[in-house]
Design a protein around this motif. Structure first.
Motif, mmCIF file in Angstrom:
data_model
loop_
_atom_site.group_PDB
_atom_site.id
_atom_site.type_symbol
_atom_site.label_atom_id
_atom_site.label_comp_id
_atom_site.label_asym_id
_atom_site.label_seq_id
_atom_site.Cartn_x
_atom_site.Cartn_y
_atom_site.Cartn_z
ATOM 1 N N GLN A 30 0.828 -1.204 0.000
ATOM 2 C CA GLN A 30 0.000 0.000 0.000
ATOM 3 C C GLN A 30 0.861 1.252 0.000
ATOM 4 O O GLN A 30 0.573 2.218 -0.722
ATOM 5 C CB GLN A 30 -0.917 0.007 1.225
ATOM 6 N N ARG A 31 1.930 1.227 0.790
ATOM 7 C CA ARG A 31 2.826 2.397 0.816
ATOM 8 C C ARG A 31 3.491 2.574 -0.552
ATOM 9 O O ARG A 31 3.668 3.694 -1.025
ATOM 10 C CB ARG A 31 3.902 2.215 1.877
ATOM 11 N N ASN A 32 3.837 1.465 -1.164
ATOM 12 C CA ASN A 32 4.456 1.502 -2.488
ATOM 13 C C ASN A 32 3.492 2.111 -3.505
ATOM 14 O O ASN A 32 3.861 2.976 -4.296
ATOM 15 C CB ASN A 32 4.829 0.073 -2.898
ATOM 16 N N GLU A 33 2.253 1.651 -3.449
ATOM 17 C CA GLU A 33 1.244 2.181 -4.385
ATOM 18 C C GLU A 33 0.999 3.658 -4.137
ATOM 19 O O GLU A 33 0.850 4.440 -5.076
ATOM 20 C CB GLU A 33 -0.076 1.411 -4.223
ATOM 21 N N ALA A 34 0.970 4.050 -2.859
ATOM 22 C CA ALA A 34 0.752 5.466 -2.524
ATOM 23 C C ALA A 34 1.921 6.299 -3.056
ATOM 24 O O ALA A 34 1.722 7.384 -3.606
ATOM 25 C CB ALA A 34 0.617 5.635 -1.016
ATOM 26 N N ALA A 35 3.147 5.762 -2.917
ATOM 27 C CA ALA A 35 4.323 6.484 -3.412
ATOM 28 C C ALA A 35 4.270 6.597 -4.937
ATOM 29 O O ALA A 35 4.564 7.655 -5.496
ATOM 30 C CB ALA A 35 5.602 5.770 -2.984
ATOM 31 N N LEU A 36 3.888 5.516 -5.600
ATOM 32 C CA LEU A 36 3.792 5.532 -7.069
ATOM 33 C C LEU A 36 2.731 6.536 -7.517
ATOM 34 O O LEU A 36 2.920 7.253 -8.506
ATOM 35 C CB LEU A 36 3.453 4.145 -7.607
ATOM 36 N N ALA A 37 1.611 6.571 -6.795
ATOM 37 C CA ALA A 37 0.556 7.537 -7.149
ATOM 38 C C ALA A 37 1.089 8.961 -6.995
ATOM 39 O O ALA A 37 0.792 9.839 -7.809
ATOM 40 C CB ALA A 37 -0.676 7.328 -6.280
ATOM 41 N N GLY A 38 1.907 9.192 -5.962
ATOM 42 C CA GLY A 38 2.523 10.504 -5.778
ATOM 43 C C GLY A 38 3.478 10.839 -6.905
ATOM 44 O O GLY A 38 3.495 11.967 -7.406
ATOM 45 N N ILE A 39 4.256 9.847 -7.336
ATOM 46 C CA ILE A 39 5.190 10.057 -8.448
ATOM 47 C C ILE A 39 4.414 10.380 -9.720
ATOM 48 O O ILE A 39 4.777 11.287 -10.478
ATOM 49 C CB ILE A 39 6.077 8.805 -8.656
ATOM 50 N N ASP A 40 3.333 9.627 -9.960
ATOM 51 C CA ASP A 40 2.514 9.893 -11.150
ATOM 52 C C ASP A 40 1.985 11.316 -11.132
ATOM 53 O O ASP A 40 1.894 11.980 -12.155
ATOM 54 C CB ASP A 40 1.316 8.920 -11.204
ATOM 55 N N SER A 41 1.625 11.772 -9.938
ATOM 56 C CA SER A 41 1.064 13.112 -9.816
ATOM 57 C C SER A 41 2.094 14.183 -10.165
ATOM 58 O O SER A 41 1.805 15.113 -10.922
ATOM 59 C CB SER A 41 0.550 13.287 -8.390
ATOM 60 N N VAL A 42 3.325 14.032 -9.651
ATOM 61 C CA VAL A 42 4.322 15.071 -9.940
ATOM 62 C C VAL A 42 4.920 14.919 -11.328
ATOM 63 O O VAL A 42 5.587 15.818 -11.819
ATOM 64 C CB VAL A 42 5.448 15.130 -8.870
#
Lengths: 603, 128
Positions: free
Chosen positions: B60-72
């Motif tokens: 879940q933390r990995n997915e949250a981090a990836l979603a953050g990367i996608d956003s920036v």
């Protein structure tokens, strides 16, 4: 032993035998006859099927940029029957989630309906809490720094977190009508999210588990397990770099003209792939609350307009393809007024060549050419160009537009339909039709999906270009293209659509709108559809502005939509790295400097 | 009774008792062993459950981090940051701004871009 003692002994024995026989029968009944019933009951209390939730697939643009992803979240759930320290919990939720304290407290202490002192065992307090926030709340539920007696006093019980996910679209309102959105059950409602739901959704798995009396899972008794199959990833034909250019120019146009609506479509003519698509008004799919329903309408496929003069391409292509006329043949234009059908031109022309009928957008000229073609053949060409039918684009809700068959035409319909009235078309139909001219005569299915891949990157489905039919010959397409090049020249109606360094071919359209059954002088649909570079087109671009707020004489396709085409075309050419085919004319530079007041990048 | 007969009368059947003791001990050991194994399985199950929970949290933390990367990494975000002038070393792009229109989003300095050169940036994301 005397007789009395003996009989007492026998009675006692018989009593014992009967008792134990009864117990044995009961035991047999429970263990054998009712075995299935009681074991099912035991299983229902302790065994359950744990659902393994599948992750929804991602959506990418053609360069691999993520357009839709999943943000893991937690749902905060309270068991009212186990809840302790509700006051402290309410304070905690106010601190971390910013909720209203009174409402939160009422929510976590609510009781079952109709039962005053029966707390609810399952209360969803807040959905989609960020994972980091959930962890922070979890840490404060059981303060570790206090003594064990104090911990017991202050510990908040009955709070748990369920795994959830929220769909995240990092580009906000960009491409909102193409992507669509998902509902609270994570099911696609609009756009690609809905159209590709079967691929994106995935299949949940399950695991048969058994729990102890306290609810802890006994791992050693784990039964059958089927892994979740995560949703497939969808790659679109959209290029976000081009999409951004289109969105920015559209925003600038909205700011200038405050239209009722606007659509821009950019597509590859040879493959039918959509490179960019934007509508106004639009919305942010990440913030659904309060969005008016009309903002969700994908105008490119769900709105129909009378196309106006852009429709003249159909007549010109038809008469040339049938060999009825050539580009140089003269057409009588009645000096600007054709009496029998009350038809006027914007300027009075005595005679024009077929080429110039298109260049000067003569209504009378094109009406005469359509009359030469005949009702049936003209109607056939309308359908061959794709009007009156769905294009087959993979976006939900596409409409067909309206094309009435010849038996429903009036006497003067043959003079009105060629100039784009008495017929309606969607923007995607208009763009697809001009692709026929740009690619040498083939009608292509517009495509917005490039491929579908599984979570490991293996392509599951690919969508190669899909030609529908040959509409006109290559030679005819070349002739029409040559005429359209002149439309965008100094003598045509689309001077402002020129792009420095490139040859543009296109057609303007200005269609008055029907208001109360009559054509209005105040409201019109202004459009320009074209392609560049004309000899080997890299893209087709349609700009359609509905009801621009401009003075009446300036509310024409060439002046409203043409400049938008020019700006988008120039930026798109730079983005795609297109090599200019024409030297920059000095007057073009002066014209650009006058408009922008800034430096000009020389190619 | 003769002395010999008295000696052998009431003798203790040691062999029998020994056999019973051995059998009994074996049953006890087996029983204890069974209890130990069952307990061990339960403990291992608890550990497995804990590790699974940690794995889910990490994912879940990995997915949250990836979603953050996608956003920036998104075009809209980069465009906003550019127009706020927050790219620091990318003054190059400011000079190339053509009346507020910029086609290329970002060219990091020190990557060999020549002054006046515009380059296309392609975001790549390998499948997870």
């Amino acid at each position: 032993m005397n007789r009395r003692t003996k009989s007492r002994a026998i009675c006692a024995c018989l009593g014992l035998v009967c008792g134990f026989t009864g117990f044995s029968i009961r035991l047999l009944h429970l263990q054998v006859t009712r075995h299935d019933y009681y074991s099912a009951q035991a299983r229902s209390k302790q065994c359950e099927r744990e659902i393994l939730v599948a992750r929804r697939g991602l959506i990418f643009d053609r360069t691999g940029q993520v357009l839709a992803s999943n943000q893991p979240t937690k749902n905060l759930v309270v068991d009212g029957t186990l809840l302790t320290n509700s006051e402290r919990l309410a304070d905690l939720l106010v601190k971390h989630l910013g909720l209203d304290r009174t409402k939160v407290f009422q929510r976590i202490t609510q009781t079952e309906q109709g039962k005053r002192n029966a707390p609810k065992p399952y209360i969803v307090v807040q959905k989609n809490v960020e994972v980091s926030v959930a962890e922070a709340i979890q840490a404060e539920l059981r303060p570790a720094e206090l003594s064990s007696a104090e911990i017991k006093k202050q510990e908040i019980r009955g709070v748990s977190f369920e795994d959830s996910a929220r769909r995240s679209l990092p580009n906000d309102s960009f491409l909102s009508h193409v992507l669509g959105y998902v509902n609270s059950q994570n099911k696609g409602v609009d756009g690609i999210e809905s159209g590709m739901e079967a691929d994106l959704h995935g299949t949940d798995g399950y695991r048969e588990i058994e729990r102890t009396r306290k609810g802890t899972e006994m791992v050693r008794y784990r039964g059958q397990e089927v892994a979740a199959r995560n949703g497939n990833n969808v790659s679109l034909t959209i290029d976000m770099g081009l999409q951004m250019i289109v969105e920015q120019e559209l925003d600038a146009t909205i700011k200038k003209y405050h239209p009722a609506g606007a659509t821009v479509i950019m597509m590859e003519p040879k493959t039918g792939r959509i490179l960019a698509l934007a509508n106004r008004p639009d919305y942010n799919p990440n913030k659904q609350k309060g969005v008016p329903e009309e903002f969700r309408l994908n105008l490119a496929v769900q709105a129909q307009y009378e196309p106006g003069s852009t429709f003249k391409i159909v007549t010109i292509a038809g008469v040339l393809n049938e060999g009825i006329v050539s580009l140089d043949d003269p057409v009588q234009c009645e000096n600007g007024y054709w009496q029998w059908c009350d038809l006027r031109d914007h300027h009075a022309y005595a005679t024009l060549s077929v080429n110039d009928v298109l260049v000067h957008s003569s209504n009378i000229g094109v009406a005469k050419l359509a009359s030469n073609l005949g009702d049936d053949r003209f109607y056939e060409y309308i359908h061959r160009f794709g009007f009156g039918d769905q294009t087959g684009i993979a976006l939900p809700g596409e409409i067909k537009g309206k094309v009435f068959p010849p038996y429903e035409w009036s006497k003067i319909s043959i003079t009105r339909i060629p100039m784009g009235h008495e017929v309606t078309a969607t923007p995607i139909q208009i763009a697809t039709a001009i692709c026929v001219i740009a690619n040498g005569g083939m009608l292509m299915t517009p495509q917005v999906i490039q491929s579908v891949a599984d979570e490991n990157g293996n392509i599951v489905k690919s969508y190669p270009p899909s030609p529908v039919r040959r509409v006109i010959s290559t030679k005819t397409a070349d002739h029409v293209r040559d005429a359209l090049i002149e439309v965008a020249s100094k003598k045509g109606t689309a001077k402002d659509a020129q792009v420095p360094g490139f040859v543009v071919a296109g057609k303007t359209g200005t269609a008055q709108k029907l208001v109360g059954g009559r054509y209005s002088n105040e409201k019109s649909v202004c459009s320009f559809v074209g392609f560049m570079p004309a000899e080997d087109p890299a893209f087709v671009l349609l700009v359609l502005i509905d009801e621009p707020k401009a003075p009446r004489e300036k509310s024409v396709g060439g002046l409203v939509a043409g400049p938008v085409f020019s700006r988008i075309g120039e930026r798109a050419a730079a983005y795609l790295g297109l090599k200019p085919t024409e030297p920059l004319a000095s007057d073009a530079i002066i014209a650009k400097r006058g408009k922008t007041g800034g430096n000009v990048r020389t190619p | 009774m003769s002395a010999n007969r008295r000696r052998h009368a009431n003798s203790v059947p040691v062999a029998k008792f020994f056999a019973i003791a051995v059998a009994g001990s074996l049953v006890c050991v087996l029983g204890l062993g069974y209890v130990w194994c069952t307990n061990d399985m339960n403990t291992t199950g608890v550990k497995i459950k804990k590790v699974e929970k940690e794995l889910v949290q990490l994912r879940q933390r990995n997915e949250a981090a990836l979603a953050g990367i996608d956003s920036v990494n998104s075009t809209a975000y980069l465009n906003r940051q550019f127009h706020r002038g927050l790219f620091g070393k990318l003054e190059l792009l400011e000079r190339l701004k053509i009346a507020g229109r910029v086609s290329v989003v970002a060219v990091p300095s020190g990557t060999g871009a020549m002054p006046g050169e515009l380059r296309r940036v392609v975001n790549e994301r390998k499948p997870q």
